[in-house]
Design a protein around this motif. Sequence first.
Motif, PDB file in Angstrom:
ATOM      1  N   ALA A  45       2.160 -20.363  11.264  1.00 28.12           N
ATOM      2  CA  ALA A  45       1.370 -19.232  11.983  1.00 28.12           C
ATOM      3  C   ALA A  45      -0.429 -19.272  11.171  1.00 28.12           C
ATOM      4  CB  ALA A  45       1.779 -17.682  12.382  1.00 28.12           C
ATOM      5  N   THR A  69       3.966 -16.756   7.994  1.00 27.00           N
ATOM      6  CA  THR A  69       5.268 -17.232   8.624  1.00 27.00           C
ATOM      7  C   THR A  69       5.235 -18.835   9.337  1.00 27.00           C
ATOM      8  OG1 THR A  69       4.586 -15.430   9.917  1.00 27.00           O
ATOM      9  CG2 THR A  69       6.259 -16.307  10.730  1.00 27.00           C
ATOM     10  N   GLY A  70       5.897 -19.555   8.559  1.00 25.76           N
ATOM     11  CA  GLY A  70       6.096 -20.874   9.210  1.00 25.76           C
ATOM     12  C   GLY A  70       7.462 -20.800  10.038  1.00 25.76           C
ATOM     13  N   SER A  71       7.437 -22.048  10.678  1.00 27.31           N
ATOM     14  CA  SER A  71       8.163 -22.332  11.910  1.00 27.31           C
ATOM     15  C   SER A  71       8.849 -24.082  11.408  1.00 27.31           C
ATOM     16  CB  SER A  71       8.017 -21.633  13.551  1.00 27.31           C
ATOM     17  OG  SER A  71       6.623 -22.859  13.367  1.00 27.31           O
ATOM     18  N   SER A  72       9.569 -24.412  12.426  1.00 28.14           N
ATOM     19  CA  SER A  72      10.301 -25.759  12.915  1.00 28.14           C
ATOM     20  C   SER A  72      10.595 -25.523  14.189  1.00 28.14           C
ATOM     21  CB  SER A  72      10.971 -26.359  11.700  1.00 28.14           C
ATOM     22  OG  SER A  72      11.249 -27.268  11.652  1.00 28.14           O
ATOM     23  N   THR A  73      11.036 -26.971  15.206  1.00 27.28           N
ATOM     24  CA  THR A  73      11.934 -26.417  16.706  1.00 27.28           C
ATOM     25  C   THR A  73      12.565 -27.700  16.298  1.00 27.28           C
ATOM     26  OG1 THR A  73      10.539 -28.481  16.897  1.00 27.28           O
ATOM     27  CG2 THR A  73       9.775 -26.209  18.140  1.00 27.28           C
ATOM     28  N   PHE A  90      14.382 -23.989   4.711  1.00 28.78           N
ATOM     29  CA  PHE A  90      12.508 -23.599   4.578  1.00 28.78           C
ATOM     30  C   PHE A  90      11.905 -22.415   3.281  1.00 28.78           C
ATOM     31  CE2 PHE A  90      13.122 -22.042   9.136  1.00 28.78           C
ATOM     32  CZ  PHE A  90      11.715 -22.961   9.405  1.00 28.78           C
ATOM     33  N   THR A 143      12.587 -18.476   2.524  1.00 26.53           N
ATOM     34  CA  THR A 143      13.064 -18.518   4.265  1.00 26.53           C
ATOM     35  C   THR A 143      11.375 -18.164   5.137  1.00 26.53           C
ATOM     36  OG1 THR A 143      11.749 -16.129   3.578  1.00 26.53           O
ATOM     37  CG2 THR A 143      14.558 -15.562   3.724  1.00 26.53           C
ATOM     38  N   SER A 144      11.831 -18.271   5.682  1.00 25.74           N
ATOM     39  CA  SER A 144      10.464 -19.109   6.448  1.00 25.74           C
ATOM     40  C   SER A 144       9.184 -17.866   6.500  1.00 25.74           C
ATOM     41  CB  SER A 144      11.032 -18.578   8.132  1.00 25.74           C
ATOM     42  OG  SER A 144      11.172 -18.143   8.803  1.00 25.74           O
ATOM     43  N   THR A 145       9.494 -16.852   5.860  1.00 28.09           N
ATOM     44  CA  THR A 145       8.557 -16.483   5.584  1.00 28.09           C
ATOM     45  C   THR A 145       8.208 -15.905   4.197  1.00 28.09           C
ATOM     46  OG1 THR A 145       9.504 -14.048   6.326  1.00 28.09           O
ATOM     47  CG2 THR A 145       8.617 -15.055   7.528  1.00 28.09           C
ATOM     48  N   VAL A 159       9.973 -27.854   4.247  1.00 30.19           N
ATOM     49  CA  VAL A 159      10.952 -27.758   5.500  1.00 30.19           C
ATOM     50  C   VAL A 159      11.772 -28.778   5.567  1.00 30.19           C
ATOM     51  CG1 VAL A 159      11.652 -28.186   8.308  1.00 30.19           C
ATOM     52  CG2 VAL A 159       9.856 -26.428   7.260  1.00 30.19           C
TER      53      VAL A 159
END
Length: 185
Positions: free
Chosen positions: A36, A51-55, A61, A70-72, A85
């Motif tokens: 983000a 803030t990271g993400s993955s579908t 992470f 973590t993703s954050t 990731v």
Amino acid sequence: MLKSSFGIICAFVSRHFFLVLSLISHYRTFPNIGIATPATLTCITPSLVLTGSSTTGGVTFSWTPQNVSTSTAAVTAPGSYTLSVFDALNGCTSYSMVNVVASINTPTIATVKSSDIDCSNPSVTLTATSTGNTLVWNGGSSVNAPNPLVINVAGTYTATATDPLSGCVSNSVITVNQSSLTPNS
């Protein structure tokens, strides 16, 4: 992105000596990754959370240079931050980088008084200058008073300049003296 690996499978079936050779192509997909867009670091916002993400399901992470898994990740300084990731199912890792910027503009402020208080000058004007910034005065009975400030009580007064974009603040203190001498009659 796709990665391919090739393997040969050999099968031996009892009593039948035949060899089955099969070429299998197995594709590995890199995990999806996203970050983000972060806010800007300012005096009002001295830290923020990336803030990271993955579908892609089941991934792990990792942020660097924080070494957070973590993703954050919390940050307090501008610079480049990298999210990786990792997909343990296929061994693939995706990387993405984000730049955090800071807008920490400490205002420059100058103050001047028209004079000290004496019989000839029962009131004094205090003036602050700071280009593009909000100015207020505090001291005596004045609380966040507008600039310029007219006073009639000696003491220490503080002008505060606030940058409206970054929220950064600078202060300048000025002392107003009162003469105890009386005029000659």
